[in-house]
Design a protein around this motif. Structure first.
Motif, PDB file in Angstrom:
ATOM      1  N   MET A   9     -24.227 -39.623 -39.172  1.00 15.46           N
ATOM      2  CA  MET A   9     -24.909 -40.712 -38.480  1.00 15.46           C
ATOM      3  C   MET A   9     -25.196 -41.811 -39.497  1.00 15.46           C
ATOM      4  O   MET A   9     -25.897 -41.594 -40.480  1.00 15.46           O
ATOM      5  N   LEU A  10     -24.608 -42.982 -39.274  1.00 18.52           N
ATOM      6  CA  LEU A  10     -24.814 -44.098 -40.189  1.00 18.52           C
ATOM      7  C   LEU A  10     -26.178 -44.760 -39.977  1.00 18.52           C
ATOM      8  O   LEU A  10     -26.731 -45.372 -40.884  1.00 18.52           O
ATOM      9  N   ASN A  11     -26.679 -44.660 -38.781  1.00 17.55           N
ATOM     10  CA  ASN A  11     -28.043 -45.060 -38.439  1.00 17.55           C
ATOM     11  C   ASN A  11     -28.393 -44.309 -37.148  1.00 17.55           C
ATOM     12  O   ASN A  11     -27.573 -43.525 -36.664  1.00 17.55           O
ATOM     13  N   PRO A  12     -29.555 -44.490 -36.585  1.00 17.72           N
ATOM     14  CA  PRO A  12     -29.941 -43.672 -35.430  1.00 17.72           C
ATOM     15  C   PRO A  12     -29.004 -43.756 -34.218  1.00 17.72           C
ATOM     16  O   PRO A  12     -29.016 -42.841 -33.378  1.00 17.72           O
ATOM     17  N   VAL A  13     -28.192 -44.801 -34.119  1.00 19.20           N
ATOM     18  CA  VAL A  13     -27.352 -44.953 -32.917  1.00 19.20           C
ATOM     19  C   VAL A  13     -25.868 -45.104 -33.227  1.00 19.20           C
ATOM     20  O   VAL A  13     -25.071 -45.326 -32.320  1.00 19.20           O
ATOM     21  N   VAL A  14     -25.468 -44.991 -34.479  1.00 16.25           N
ATOM     22  CA  VAL A  14     -24.065 -45.174 -34.851  1.00 16.25           C
ATOM     23  C   VAL A  14     -23.560 -43.948 -35.595  1.00 16.25           C
ATOM     24  O   VAL A  14     -24.155 -43.521 -36.595  1.00 16.25           O
ATOM     25  N   CYS A  15     -22.436 -43.406 -35.120  1.00 15.79           N
ATOM     26  CA  CYS A  15     -21.875 -42.171 -35.655  1.00 15.79           C
ATOM     27  C   CYS A  15     -20.481 -42.427 -36.221  1.00 15.79           C
ATOM     28  O   CYS A  15     -19.669 -43.113 -35.594  1.00 15.79           O
ATOM     29  N   ARG A  16     -20.196 -41.878 -37.409  1.00 13.79           N
ATOM     30  CA  ARG A  16     -18.864 -41.972 -38.008  1.00 13.79           C
ATOM     31  C   ARG A  16     -18.238 -40.586 -38.053  1.00 13.79           C
ATOM     32  O   ARG A  16     -18.861 -39.633 -38.476  1.00 13.79           O
ATOM     33  N   MET A  17     -16.971 -40.521 -37.595  1.00 13.00           N
ATOM     34  CA  MET A  17     -16.242 -39.257 -37.583  1.00 13.00           C
ATOM     35  C   MET A  17     -14.862 -39.438 -38.191  1.00 13.00           C
ATOM     36  O   MET A  17     -14.195 -40.444 -37.929  1.00 13.00           O
ATOM     37  N   LYS A  18     -14.450 -38.456 -38.973  1.00  7.44           N
ATOM     38  CA  LYS A  18     -13.081 -38.416 -39.490  1.00  7.44           C
ATOM     39  C   LYS A  18     -12.323 -37.358 -38.699  1.00  7.44           C
ATOM     40  O   LYS A  18     -12.772 -36.216 -38.583  1.00  7.44           O
ATOM     41  N   LEU A  19     -11.161 -37.758 -38.165  1.00  2.00           N
ATOM     42  CA  LEU A  19     -10.381 -36.883 -37.302  1.00  2.00           C
ATOM     43  C   LEU A  19      -9.051 -36.521 -37.954  1.00  2.00           C
ATOM     44  O   LEU A  19      -8.440 -37.353 -38.626  1.00  2.00           O
ATOM     45  N   ALA A  20      -8.605 -35.309 -37.723  1.00  2.00           N
ATOM     46  CA  ALA A  20      -7.269 -34.905 -38.147  1.00  2.00           C
ATOM     47  C   ALA A  20      -6.267 -35.412 -37.114  1.00  2.00           C
ATOM     48  O   ALA A  20      -6.245 -34.944 -35.979  1.00  2.00           O
ATOM     49  N   ALA A  21      -5.457 -36.395 -37.514  1.00  2.00           N
ATOM     50  CA  ALA A  21      -4.488 -37.000 -36.593  1.00  2.00           C
ATOM     51  C   ALA A  21      -3.329 -37.563 -37.417  1.00  2.00           C
ATOM     52  O   ALA A  21      -3.193 -38.781 -37.574  1.00  2.00           O
ATOM     53  N   PRO A  22      -2.475 -36.696 -37.965  1.00  2.00           N
ATOM     54  CA  PRO A  22      -1.435 -37.136 -38.906  1.00  2.00           C
ATOM     55  C   PRO A  22      -0.480 -38.191 -38.354  1.00  2.00           C
ATOM     56  O   PRO A  22      -0.138 -39.141 -39.055  1.00  2.00           O
ATOM     57  N   ARG A  23      -0.036 -38.032 -37.108  1.00  2.00           N
ATOM     58  CA  ARG A  23       0.927 -38.984 -36.549  1.00  2.00           C
ATOM     59  C   ARG A  23       0.283 -40.337 -36.311  1.00  2.00           C
ATOM     60  O   ARG A  23       0.916 -41.381 -36.491  1.00  2.00           O
ATOM     61  N   VAL A  24      -0.968 -40.336 -35.894  1.00  2.00           N
ATOM     62  CA  VAL A  24      -1.685 -41.594 -35.712  1.00  2.00           C
ATOM     63  C   VAL A  24      -1.886 -42.282 -37.056  1.00  2.00           C
ATOM     64  O   VAL A  24      -1.645 -43.484 -37.212  1.00  2.00           O
ATOM     65  N   ALA A  25      -2.320 -41.527 -38.050  1.00  2.00           N
ATOM     66  CA  ALA A  25      -2.563 -42.086 -39.376  1.00  2.00           C
ATOM     67  C   ALA A  25      -1.291 -42.667 -39.980  1.00  2.00           C
ATOM     68  O   ALA A  25      -1.322 -43.692 -40.670  1.00  2.00           O
ATOM     69  N   ALA A  26      -0.153 -42.031 -39.712  1.00  2.00           N
ATOM     70  CA  ALA A  26       1.118 -42.487 -40.282  1.00  2.00           C
ATOM     71  C   ALA A  26       1.521 -43.854 -39.760  1.00  2.00           C
ATOM     72  O   ALA A  26       2.232 -44.598 -40.440  1.00  2.00           O
ATOM     73  N   ALA A  27       1.063 -44.204 -38.560  1.00  2.00           N
ATOM     74  CA  ALA A  27       1.473 -45.469 -37.951  1.00  2.00           C
ATOM     75  C   ALA A  27       0.375 -46.522 -37.914  1.00  2.00           C
ATOM     76  O   ALA A  27       0.632 -47.681 -37.581  1.00  2.00           O
ATOM     77  N   ALA A  28      -0.850 -46.150 -38.253  1.00  2.00           N
ATOM     78  CA  ALA A  28      -1.998 -47.053 -38.098  1.00  2.00           C
ATOM     79  C   ALA A  28      -1.934 -48.241 -39.042  1.00  2.00           C
ATOM     80  O   ALA A  28      -1.470 -48.139 -40.183  1.00  2.00           O
ATOM     81  N   LEU A  29      -2.437 -49.384 -38.549  1.00  2.00           N
ATOM     82  CA  LEU A  29      -2.553 -50.603 -39.340  1.00  2.00           C
ATOM     83  C   LEU A  29      -3.903 -51.257 -39.036  1.00  2.00           C
ATOM     84  O   LEU A  29      -4.475 -51.051 -37.959  1.00  2.00           O
ATOM     85  N   PRO A  30      -4.419 -52.063 -39.956  1.00  2.00           N
ATOM     86  CA  PRO A  30      -5.683 -52.750 -39.707  1.00  2.00           C
ATOM     87  C   PRO A  30      -5.616 -53.590 -38.435  1.00  2.00           C
ATOM     88  O   PRO A  30      -4.612 -54.244 -38.156  1.00  2.00           O
ATOM     89  N   GLY A  31      -6.688 -53.551 -37.665  1.00  2.00           N
ATOM     90  CA  GLY A  31      -6.778 -54.333 -36.438  1.00  2.00           C
ATOM     91  C   GLY A  31      -6.490 -53.546 -35.184  1.00  2.00           C
ATOM     92  O   GLY A  31      -6.781 -54.002 -34.080  1.00  2.00           O
ATOM     93  N   GLN A  32      -5.913 -52.353 -35.314  1.00  2.00           N
ATOM     94  CA  GLN A  32      -5.551 -51.566 -34.140  1.00  2.00           C
ATOM     95  C   GLN A  32      -6.695 -50.649 -33.700  1.00  2.00           C
ATOM     96  O   GLN A  32      -7.698 -50.503 -34.383  1.00  2.00           O
TER      97      GLN A  32
END
Length: 286
Positions: A9-32
């Motif tokens: 939890m970055l603050n009381p209402v915002v949550c950050r999660m890291k997900l295992a998603a190799p195919r998504v990560a391989a194609a991801a670009l900033p802005g998407q």
């Protein structure tokens, strides 16, 4: 099924999660962005990619607890699984298609409001790694709601913090901070604003006054994420565009912000009803 590797939890209402998603990560670009569905009957939620690691095969999402579905997403814990993660969707930022040599030496300023700070991070990181000068302005109502300060300071030349109540950094709006920075000698070739529509509207007006071209991300209007629902319709340069398939980034000077802001309340009654009858789904199997 997509495993949640870490959650914080970055603050009381915002949550950050890291997900295992190799195919998504391989194609991801900033802005998407991604579409996340927590379980088999869950709502499709569009979430901007906040980071990705191709070697690690992971993507990072940041979710703000607003309604029933985002409450469900943030109730999941590390080690559990989301039913679906679809992406990357939308168009990447224009600058990722430029040669590194063309990027090097350019001067960018990012104007981030609230949760908009998270999707600014991968863009600033991409440019910083390629030799661009990057300044970032982060704004929030108070110091408790500021996010990504440490991460952002590592990928920019100058980090300016603003709070509405003056509890940290500059006491005032991000637009006033931008004008102050320019008056103190900071020069910019391009600006990018991500955050609430009202903030992006006035960031655009400020940049027009200062003669800085600005791009804005209209991700707050997206619902379905495929262009089928029509909820993300926005008028750009007098024409109807769909933020999820033709954006989410557009020339700020061409966006009809007043129309877009009127549209943000179209599902308010339905969301209020969903919150009233919401039952948090805790105790899912791993």
């Amino acid at each position: 099924m997509y495993k949640i590797l870490t959650k914080e939890m970055l603050n009381p209402v915002v949550c950050r999660m890291k997900l295992a998603a190799p195919r998504v990560a391989a194609a991801a670009l900033p802005g998407q962005f991604l579409i996340v569905r927590a379980d088999e009957v869950g709502e499709r939620i569009p979430l901007t990619i906040s980071d990705f690691d191709r070697a690690e095969g992971t993507v990072t999402i940041v979710t703000q607890i607003i309604g029933a579905s985002t409450t469900d997403i943030c109730s999941y814990e590390a080690g559990e699984y989301f039913a679906d993660v679809v992406g990357p969707l939308g168009n990447s930022s224009d600058f990722v298609h430029e040669d590194d040599a063309a990027i090097k030496g350019k001067r960018f300023v990012f104007i981030a409001g609230g949760l908009g700070t998270a999707p600014v991070y991968p863009q600033a990181k991409w440019l910083h790694e390629r030799g661009a000068k990057v300044d970032v302005i982060i704004g929030a109502k108070n110091s408790e709601l500021l996010i990504y300060k440490q991460e952002m300071s590592a990928v920019c030349d100058n980090l300016f913090i603003c709070t509405d109540d003056g509890s940290e950094g500059f006491h005032g709006l991000v637009t006033a901070m931008l004008e102050k920075a320019v008056s103190e000698g900071h020069e910019y070739d391009h600006a990018v604003a991500i955050g609430p529509l009202i903030m992006m509207k006035f960031a655009t007006k400020t940049c027009q006054k200062l003669g800085i071209p600005i791009v804005v991300s209209i991700n707050t209007l997206m619902v379905d994420g495929t262009g089928m629902c029509g909820a993300c319709r926005v008028t750009v340069a007098g024409k109807t565009r769909f933020a999820c398939v033709e954006g989410p980034e557009f020339d700020g000077a061409e966006v009809d912000f007043d129309e877009a802001m009127r549209r943000t309340g179209q599902y308010r009654a339905e969301e209020a009803e969903a919150r009233e009858h919401h039952v948090c789904k805790i105790g899912r199997g791993k």
